[in-house]
Design an enzyme around this catalytic site. Structure first.
Site, PDB file in Angstrom:
ATOM      1  N   ARG A  15       0.844  -1.197   0.000  1.00 23.64           N
ATOM      2  CA  ARG A  15       0.000   0.000   0.000  1.00 23.64           C
ATOM      3  C   ARG A  15       0.882   1.251   0.000  1.00 23.64           C
ATOM      4  O   ARG A  15       2.084   1.192   0.259  1.00 23.64           O
ATOM      5  CB  ARG A  15      -0.910   0.002   1.233  1.00 23.64           C
ATOM      6  N   LYS A  75       1.516   2.019   7.296  1.00 17.36           N
ATOM      7  CA  LYS A  75       1.815   1.243   8.496  1.00 17.36           C
ATOM      8  C   LYS A  75       2.751   1.994   9.428  1.00 17.36           C
ATOM      9  O   LYS A  75       3.383   2.984   9.057  1.00 17.36           O
ATOM     10  CB  LYS A  75       2.446  -0.101   8.107  1.00 17.36           C
ATOM     11  N   TYR A  94      -1.151   4.629  10.502  1.00 21.49           N
ATOM     12  CA  TYR A  94      -1.545   3.683  11.542  1.00 21.49           C
ATOM     13  C   TYR A  94      -0.362   3.480  12.475  1.00 21.49           C
ATOM     14  O   TYR A  94       0.775   3.306  12.015  1.00 21.49           O
ATOM     15  CB  TYR A  94      -1.935   2.326  10.934  1.00 21.49           C
TER      16      TYR A  94
END
Length: 372
Positions: A15, A75, A94
C-alpha cells in the site's frame, strides 16, 4: 507545506500513503509533495502518475524523512524509519502503539507529533480511518481461513461451504463490529455455518438485521466463547477497543481443547491479538501451529490486496491530509476534535490515554499538549 510519502518497508506491504489524485489536490493548493521512487508501484501507481500530478520523485527514504514536514504513511514506522524521524515533524499513519512499547518509546524520544489513523474519531464514536481497513480485513478473513483449513496448509481438510451430504464448516466470529460483520457477510456467502458473538446487544441486533437468518448471533460470555471455539473449524477474532490492547478472549486452555487442524484468524493482532497463543506473523510466513491449531496472525492483512486497500484508505484520509497541509497541524488539530482524537504522541508526551495506560506512562491530554 512539504509532504513526504515514503515507500512502505514492512514485509509484503504494497500500500502507499497518498494516491496521485490527492497529490494533484495538494499541489494545486500550493503544497509540495515528495514521493519516494516506487512507493506506489505495488498499488498500481507508477512514478509517472505521481510526477504528472505534480510530485517530486526522490530516490530513497532519507530524502523523504529528511526534508518533509508531514510524513504520510500506511503502516507504523519500523525501527529503521523511526531513526529518521526528527523533532517538529508530523507523522500521520496507523500506529497501534498499545501493544508496542519499543515504537512508543522511539516516537517519544524523536520529538515528533504522531497522529494515529486508528484513533481518529467520527460522529457517534465511529472510527472513520480504521473502518475501510476493517472492512477489507473482515472480508479477507474467511478467505485466508478457508485456505488455512486446507490440508496442505496444516488445516483439517475442511471445505468452508461443505458439499451436498457433508456439513459446512463451523465459523465463529468474535466481535460484531465492522470486521466481524464483514467477515460474517463473506463467510455466510461462502456457505459456512456462521455464529457471531458480541457483548453489545445493539451490535448483535445490527448483524441480525443486516444478515438475517444466514447468521446466528449469540451474547458473548467466557463460557460461550470456550464452548463454541472448541466446536469451531474456523475462529475469526475481530474485537477492538479503540487505541487499547485487544482483550484476550481465547485462552491457551481453549486453544488446546480445539479440534486438531482448526484455524484461528486473529484480525486483532495489530492491537496485540485476542488469543493468548497469538503473536504477530508476516505475509511471508503467515501461520504457525500451537497445540494442533493453525494461527494466522498477519499484522497487515490488507496489504495483500494493496490496490483496493490503498484507494479505500485514501478515500477517508484525503480530507484530513488536506486539512493538516492547509491549516498547519496545530490549527487543524485545534479546530477538529475528531482529528485531535488521533493525536497519540506530541513532543515527548503520550496524548492517548489508552496508550499511556497500556505502558504505564504519564498521560497528557491533547488539549493541554496543544495549549487549547
Amino acid at each position: 507545506m512539504l509532504i513526504g510519502v515514503p515507500k512502505e518497508i514492512k514485509d509484503n506491504e504494497y500500500r502507499v500513503g497518498i494516491v496521485s489524485s490527492t497529490v494533484r489536490e495538494l499541489t494545486e493548493k500550493g503544497h509540495r509533495v515528495l514521493v519516494e521512487t516506487g512507493a506506489g508501484v505495488g498499488a498500481g501507481l507508477p512514478d509517472a502518475d505521481y510526477r504528472a500530478a505534480g510530485a517530486e520523485i526522490v530516490a530513497g527514504a532519507d530524502a523523504v524523512f529528511g526534508r518533509a514536514e508531514l510524513i504520510v504513511k500506511v503502516k507504523e514506522p519500523l525501527s529503521a524509519e523511526r531513526k529518521k524521524l526528527h523533532s517538529g515533524q508530523v507523522l500521520f499513519t496507523y500506529l497501534h502503539l498499545a501493544p508496542d512499547r519499543e515504537q512508543t518509546e522511539d516516537l517519544l524520544a524523536s520529538g515528533v507529533t504522531a497522529i494515529a489513523y486508528e484513533t481518529v474519531t467520527g460522529p457517534n464514536g465511529a472510527l472513520p480511518l480504521l473502518t475501510p481497513m476493517s472492512e477489507v480485513a473482515g472480508r479477507m478473513a474467511p478467505h485466508v481461513g478457508a485456505r488455512c483449513l486446507e490440508k496442505e496448509n496444516g488445516g483439517r481438510g475442511v471445505l468452508l461451504s461443505g458439499v451436498p451430504g457433508v456439513s459446512a464448516a463451523s465459523v465463529v466470529i468474535l466481535g460484531g463490529g465492522s470486521v466481524g460483520t464483514n467477515a460474517a457477510l463473506i463467510a455466510s456467502g461462502m456457505g459456512a455455518d456462521v455464529t457471531v458473538l458480541d457483548r453489545n446487544p445493539e451490535a448483535l441486533r445490527r448483524v441480525a438485521a443486516q444478515l438475517g437468518s444466514r447468521v446466528r448471533t449469540v451474547f458473548s460470555t467466557p463460557d460461550v466463547i470456550e464452548h463454541l471455539c472448541r466446536r469451531a473449524d474456523l475462529v475469526i477474532a475481530a474485537v477492538l477497543v479503540p487505541g487499547a490492547t485487544a482483550p484476550k478472549l481465547i485462552s491457551a486452555a481453549t486453544v488446546k481443547a480445539m479440534k486438531p487442524g482448526s484455524v484461528i484468524v486473529d484480525v486483532a493482532i495489530d492491537q496485540g491479538g485476542s488469543a493468548e497463543t497469538s503473536h504477530p506473523t508476516t505475509h511471508s510466513h503467515p501461520t504457525y501451529v500451537v497445540d494442533g491449531v493453525v494461527h494466522y496472525c498477519v499484522t497487515n492483512m490488507p496489504g495483500a490486496v494493496a490496490r483496493t486497500s490503498t484507494f479505500a484508505l485514501s478515500n477517508m484520509t484525503t480530507s484530513f491530509v488536506l486539512a493538516l497541509a492547509d491549516k498547519g497541524w496545530r490549527l487543524a488539530l485545534s479546530a477538529d476534535a475528531h482529528l485531535r482524537s488521533g493525536l497519540n504522541i506530541h513532543d515527548g508526551h503520550v496524548t492517548c490515554r489508552a496508550v499511556a495506560e497500556a505502558h504505564k506512562l504519564p498521560y497528557m491530554h491533547a488539549d493541554h499538549a496543544l495549549r487549547i
